[in-house]
Design a protein around this motif. Structure first.
Motif, PDB file in Angstrom:
ATOM      1  N   THR A  23       0.822  -1.221   0.000  1.00 32.32           N
ATOM      2  CA  THR A  23       0.000   0.000   0.000  1.00 32.32           C
ATOM      3  C   THR A  23       0.852   1.265   0.000  1.00 32.32           C
ATOM      4  O   THR A  23       0.370   2.327  -0.373  1.00 32.32           O
ATOM      5  CB  THR A  23      -0.949   0.030   1.213  1.00 32.32           C
ATOM      6  N   LEU A  24       2.108   1.165   0.409  1.00 31.54           N
ATOM      7  CA  LEU A  24       2.998   2.329   0.428  1.00 31.54           C
ATOM      8  C   LEU A  24       3.608   2.625  -0.934  1.00 31.54           C
ATOM      9  O   LEU A  24       4.054   3.739  -1.188  1.00 31.54           O
ATOM     10  CB  LEU A  24       4.130   2.108   1.442  1.00 31.54           C
ATOM     11  N   TYR A  25       3.639   1.631  -1.812  1.00 30.73           N
ATOM     12  CA  TYR A  25       4.340   1.788  -3.082  1.00 30.73           C
ATOM     13  C   TYR A  25       3.793   2.936  -3.947  1.00 30.73           C
ATOM     14  O   TYR A  25       4.588   3.727  -4.462  1.00 30.73           O
ATOM     15  CB  TYR A  25       4.346   0.472  -3.857  1.00 30.73           C
ATOM     16  N   PRO A  26       2.485   3.088  -4.126  1.00 29.95           N
ATOM     17  CA  PRO A  26       2.000   4.215  -4.945  1.00 29.95           C
ATOM     18  C   PRO A  26       2.426   5.575  -4.384  1.00 29.95           C
ATOM     19  O   PRO A  26       2.796   6.473  -5.142  1.00 29.95           O
ATOM     20  CB  PRO A  26       0.484   4.057  -4.931  1.00 29.95           C
ATOM     21  N   SER A  29       6.088   6.157  -5.186  1.00 31.77           N
ATOM     22  CA  SER A  29       6.273   6.513  -6.592  1.00 31.77           C
ATOM     23  C   SER A  29       5.993   7.991  -6.832  1.00 31.77           C
ATOM     24  O   SER A  29       6.619   8.627  -7.678  1.00 31.77           O
ATOM     25  CB  SER A  29       5.361   5.673  -7.480  1.00 31.77           C
ATOM     26  N   LYS A  30       5.057   8.537  -6.085  1.00 41.07           N
ATOM     27  CA  LYS A  30       4.683   9.945  -6.245  1.00 41.07           C
ATOM     28  C   LYS A  30       5.802  10.890  -5.803  1.00 41.07           C
ATOM     29  O   LYS A  30       5.873  12.025  -6.256  1.00 41.07           O
ATOM     30  CB  LYS A  30       3.403  10.252  -5.481  1.00 41.07           C
ATOM     31  N   ILE A  31       6.689  10.431  -4.936  1.00 40.14           N
ATOM     32  CA  ILE A  31       7.806  11.266  -4.477  1.00 40.14           C
ATOM     33  C   ILE A  31       8.683  11.633  -5.662  1.00 40.14           C
ATOM     34  O   ILE A  31       8.944  12.806  -5.930  1.00 40.14           O
ATOM     35  CB  ILE A  31       8.634  10.541  -3.389  1.00 40.14           C
ATOM     36  N   ALA A  32       9.133  10.626  -6.392  1.00 41.17           N
ATOM     37  CA  ALA A  32       9.986  10.871  -7.559  1.00 41.17           C
ATOM     38  C   ALA A  32       9.212  11.588  -8.654  1.00 41.17           C
ATOM     39  O   ALA A  32       9.759  12.467  -9.333  1.00 41.17           O
ATOM     40  CB  ALA A  32      10.564   9.563  -8.077  1.00 41.17           C
ATOM     41  N   ASP A  33       7.937  11.239  -8.828  1.00 41.29           N
ATOM     42  CA  ASP A  33       7.124  11.898  -9.859  1.00 41.29           C
ATOM     43  C   ASP A  33       6.998  13.396  -9.589  1.00 41.29           C
ATOM     44  O   ASP A  33       7.140  14.214 -10.499  1.00 41.29           O
ATOM     45  CB  ASP A  33       5.726  11.279  -9.927  1.00 41.29           C
ATOM     46  N   ALA A  75      15.060   5.043  -4.579  1.00 41.48           N
ATOM     47  CA  ALA A  75      15.577   4.144  -3.538  1.00 41.48           C
ATOM     48  C   ALA A  75      14.453   3.646  -2.639  1.00 41.48           C
ATOM     49  O   ALA A  75      14.424   2.465  -2.264  1.00 41.48           O
ATOM     50  CB  ALA A  75      16.645   4.852  -2.709  1.00 41.48           C
ATOM     51  N   ILE A  76      13.510   4.522  -2.329  1.00 38.90           N
ATOM     52  CA  ILE A  76      12.364   4.119  -1.499  1.00 38.90           C
ATOM     53  C   ILE A  76      11.539   3.071  -2.230  1.00 38.90           C
ATOM     54  O   ILE A  76      11.148   2.050  -1.651  1.00 38.90           O
ATOM     55  CB  ILE A  76      11.501   5.346  -1.126  1.00 38.90           C
ATOM     56  N   SER A  77      11.281   3.303  -3.509  1.00 34.07           N
ATOM     57  CA  SER A  77      10.503   2.336  -4.296  1.00 34.07           C
ATOM     58  C   SER A  77      11.203   0.980  -4.358  1.00 34.07           C
ATOM     59  O   SER A  77      10.562  -0.063  -4.197  1.00 34.07           O
ATOM     60  CB  SER A  77      10.267   2.875  -5.712  1.00 34.07           C
ATOM     61  N   ARG A  78      12.511   1.001  -4.604  1.00 36.15           N
ATOM     62  CA  ARG A  78      13.275  -0.258  -4.634  1.00 36.15           C
ATOM     63  C   ARG A  78      13.216  -0.965  -3.290  1.00 36.15           C
ATOM     64  O   ARG A  78      13.076  -2.189  -3.225  1.00 36.15           O
ATOM     65  CB  ARG A  78      14.731  -0.001  -5.002  1.00 36.15           C
ATOM     66  N   LEU A  79      13.319  -0.203  -2.222  1.00 39.18           N
ATOM     67  CA  LEU A  79      13.298  -0.788  -0.877  1.00 39.18           C
ATOM     68  C   LEU A  79      11.961  -1.465  -0.592  1.00 39.18           C
ATOM     69  O   LEU A  79      11.917  -2.542  -0.001  1.00 39.18           O
ATOM     70  CB  LEU A  79      13.585   0.299   0.162  1.00 39.18           C
ATOM     71  N   LEU A  80      10.869  -0.844  -1.049  1.00 42.10           N
ATOM     72  CA  LEU A  80       9.556  -1.455  -0.840  1.00 42.10           C
ATOM     73  C   LEU A  80       9.366  -2.701  -1.707  1.00 42.10           C
ATOM     74  O   LEU A  80       8.768  -3.679  -1.268  1.00 42.10           O
ATOM     75  CB  LEU A  80       8.443  -0.445  -1.140  1.00 42.10           C
ATOM     76  N   ARG A  81       9.876  -2.662  -2.934  1.00 46.63           N
ATOM     77  CA  ARG A  81       9.710  -3.794  -3.853  1.00 46.63           C
ATOM     78  C   ARG A  81      10.598  -4.975  -3.479  1.00 46.63           C
ATOM     79  O   ARG A  81      10.216  -6.121  -3.645  1.00 46.63           O
ATOM     80  CB  ARG A  81      10.057  -3.381  -5.292  1.00 46.63           C
TER      81      ARG A  81
END
Length: 131
Positions: A23-26, A29-33, A75-81
Motif C-alpha cells: 500500500t505504500l508503493y504508490p 512513486s509519487k515522491i519521484a514523480d 531508492a524508497i521504491s526499490r526498498l519497498l519492492r
C-alpha cells in the motif's frame, strides 16, 4: 528453457513485495514523480522568464535538491519492492550519517541580528521614540 528465460530470471529479483508494504508503493512513486515534475517546470520557468542573478540561483538550487529527491524516491521504491536486496545495497552505498553540524556563520549572523535589533530598540526608547 531457452536463453532469454535465463536472462529474464537474472534481471528480475525473486523476492516478492511484502503485502503489508504494497500500500505504500504508490505513495513512494509519487515522491519521484513530484520532484521530476518540479524539475521540468522550474527549468521551463528559467527559460520563459529569462531568470538571472539571485532568482536563477534559487531555482537552480531547487532543481539540484529535486535531483536528489528523485534518486531518494527511486531508492524508497526499490526498498519497498525488494526489501532484503535493497537494504544490503543501501548499507553498501550509503555513508553512515554523522552528527549534523550547525552552520556557525548562520548562527552568528542570526545572533548579531538579534543584538542589533535589541540595540536599535533601546536607542529608540532612549531618544523618546515610540516602540
Amino acid at each position: 528453457m531457452n536463453h532469454t528465460d535465463y536472462i529474464t530470471q537474472a534481471l528480475i529479483d525473486d523476492e516478492n513485495m511484502p503485502a503489508d508494504l504494497a500500500t505504500l508503493y504508490p505513495s513512494a512513486s509519487k515522491i519521484a514523480d513530484a520532484a521530476s515534475t518540479f524539475i521540468d517546470k522550474a527549468d521551463q520557468t528559467i527559460a520563459k522568464k529569462n531568470l538571472a542573478g539571485q532568482k536563477a540561483e534559487i531555482v537552480a538550487k531547487c532543481i539540484d535538491i529535486c535531483q536528489h529527491v528523485v534518486k531518494e524516491g527511486a531508492a524508497i521504491s526499490r526498498l519497498l519492492r525488494n526489501p532484503a536486496g535493497s537494504m544490503q545495497r543501501l548499507w553498501e552505498t550509503r555513508e553512515p550519517e554523522g552528527p549534523v553540524q550547525p552552520d556557525t556563520d548562520e548562527i552568528i549572523a542570526e545572533i548579531v541580528g538579534e543584538i542589533e535589533a535589541a540595540h536599535n530598540a533601546d536607542e529608540t526608547n532612549e531618544n523618546g521614540g515610540e516602540e
